[in-house]
Design a protein around this motif. Structure first.
Motif, short mmCIF file in Angstrom:
data_model
loop_
_atom_site.label_atom_id
_atom_site.label_comp_id
_atom_site.label_asym_id
_atom_site.label_seq_id
_atom_site.Cartn_x
_atom_site.Cartn_y
_atom_site.Cartn_z
N ALA A 6 31.54 43.06 -87.71
CA ALA A 6 31.21 42.57 -89.05
C ALA A 6 32.46 42.53 -89.93
O ALA A 6 32.65 41.58 -90.70
CB ALA A 6 30.14 43.46 -89.68
N THR A 7 33.31 43.54 -89.79
CA THR A 7 34.54 43.57 -90.58
C THR A 7 35.43 42.39 -90.23
O THR A 7 35.89 41.66 -91.11
CB THR A 7 35.30 44.90 -90.35
OG1 THR A 7 34.47 45.98 -90.79
CG2 THR A 7 36.61 44.92 -91.12
N PHE A 8 35.68 42.19 -88.93
CA PHE A 8 36.56 41.09 -88.54
C PHE A 8 35.94 39.73 -88.82
O PHE A 8 36.66 38.79 -89.18
CB PHE A 8 36.99 41.23 -87.08
CG PHE A 8 38.03 42.29 -86.87
CD1 PHE A 8 39.28 42.19 -87.47
CD2 PHE A 8 37.76 43.41 -86.10
CE1 PHE A 8 40.24 43.17 -87.30
CE2 PHE A 8 38.73 44.40 -85.93
CZ PHE A 8 39.97 44.28 -86.52
N ALA A 9 34.63 39.59 -88.69
CA ALA A 9 33.98 38.32 -89.02
C ALA A 9 34.14 38.03 -90.51
O ALA A 9 34.41 36.89 -90.90
CB ALA A 9 32.50 38.37 -88.64
N ALA A 10 33.99 39.05 -91.35
CA ALA A 10 34.16 38.86 -92.79
C ALA A 10 35.60 38.49 -93.12
O ALA A 10 35.85 37.64 -93.98
CB ALA A 10 33.74 40.12 -93.54
N LEU A 11 36.55 39.10 -92.43
CA LEU A 11 37.96 38.83 -92.69
C LEU A 11 38.43 37.48 -92.14
O LEU A 11 39.51 37.02 -92.50
CB LEU A 11 38.83 39.94 -92.09
CG LEU A 11 38.66 41.33 -92.72
CD1 LEU A 11 39.45 42.36 -91.93
CD2 LEU A 11 39.08 41.31 -94.17
N ALA A 12 37.63 36.86 -91.30
CA ALA A 12 38.02 35.60 -90.66
C ALA A 12 38.08 34.44 -91.65
O ALA A 12 38.74 33.44 -91.38
CB ALA A 12 37.06 35.26 -89.52
N ASP A 13 37.42 34.57 -92.78
CA ASP A 13 37.36 33.46 -93.74
C ASP A 13 38.40 33.66 -94.85
O ASP A 13 38.46 34.72 -95.47
CB ASP A 13 35.96 33.41 -94.35
CG ASP A 13 35.81 32.21 -95.25
OD1 ASP A 13 36.14 32.34 -96.45
OD2 ASP A 13 35.38 31.15 -94.78
N PRO A 14 39.22 32.62 -95.14
CA PRO A 14 40.25 32.77 -96.17
C PRO A 14 39.70 33.01 -97.58
O PRO A 14 40.33 33.71 -98.37
CB PRO A 14 41.04 31.46 -96.09
CG PRO A 14 40.20 30.51 -95.33
CD PRO A 14 39.27 31.32 -94.48
N THR A 15 38.54 32.45 -97.89
CA THR A 15 37.95 32.69 -99.21
C THR A 15 37.58 34.16 -99.35
O THR A 15 37.85 34.79 -100.39
CB THR A 15 36.71 31.80 -99.43
OG1 THR A 15 37.11 30.43 -99.32
CG2 THR A 15 36.07 32.04 -100.78
N ARG A 16 37.00 34.73 -98.31
CA ARG A 16 36.63 36.15 -98.38
C ARG A 16 37.86 37.05 -98.45
O ARG A 16 37.86 38.05 -99.16
CB ARG A 16 35.72 36.51 -97.20
CG ARG A 16 34.36 35.84 -97.30
CD ARG A 16 33.36 36.41 -96.33
NE ARG A 16 33.56 36.03 -94.97
CZ ARG A 16 33.00 34.98 -94.36
NH1 ARG A 16 32.19 34.18 -95.04
NH2 ARG A 16 33.24 34.73 -93.11
N ARG A 17 38.92 36.67 -97.74
CA ARG A 17 40.15 37.45 -97.84
C ARG A 17 40.72 37.38 -99.26
O ARG A 17 41.21 38.37 -99.79
CB ARG A 17 41.18 36.98 -96.81
CG ARG A 17 40.80 37.33 -95.38
CD ARG A 17 41.96 37.14 -94.41
NE ARG A 17 42.55 35.82 -94.44
CZ ARG A 17 42.14 34.77 -93.72
NH1 ARG A 17 41.11 34.90 -92.89
NH2 ARG A 17 42.75 33.62 -93.80
N ALA A 18 40.63 36.21 -99.87
CA ALA A 18 41.12 36.05 -101.25
C ALA A 18 40.27 36.88 -102.22
O ALA A 18 40.80 37.48 -103.16
CB ALA A 18 41.11 34.58 -101.65
#
Length: 128
Positions: free
Chosen positions: A16-28
């Motif tokens: 779940a952590t890596f899936a969430a981090l996979a998106d640039p909008t979520r990282r921003a």
């Protein structure tokens, strides 16, 4: 591979952590929340997407445990939760050490090859 301060995350939590981090909008969004808590409206400001789209990103981040929702009167600010990031970092650290050790062995081998006397190649036959 995990330190004593953190318990080993479950594979589902790590996924779940890596899936969430996979998106640039979520990282921003996480980068913004690293500066302090913010409302959905504040988080949506820099993006050219709708507020419902930002809300979907926030739900992914919440399910991964990367953010939490507070309550401040009518405002529901989001804040960064660092423990899942620390667990992912610790998981990655084992692989960083693996590669670092491999590169150190490769460096040692290359140094060894530099100091060995060079073998002469085959001499060419005369009369060719």
């Amino acid at each position: 591979m995990y330190g004593s301060a953190l318990s080993q995350p479950s594979p589902a939590r790590l996924d779940a952590t890596f899936a969430a981090l996979a998106d640039p909008t979520r990282r921003a969004i996480l980068a913004r929340l690293a500066l302090g808590e913010a409302s959905v409206t504040e988080l949506a400001e820099p993006f050219a997407v709708s507020q419902p789209a930002i809300s979907k990103h926030l739900k992914v981040l919440e399910r991964a445990g990367l953010i939490s929702r507070g309550r401040d009167a009518q405002r529901r600010p989001r804040r960064l939760e660092a423990i899942p990031l620390a667990a992912a970092d610790e998981w990655l650290e084992g692989y960083r050490r693996f590669w670092e050790e491999n590169f150190l062995r490769l460096d040692a081998l290359l140094e060894e090859l530099k100091t060995k006397p060079k073998k002469r190649g085959r001499t060419e036959r005369k009369g060719r």
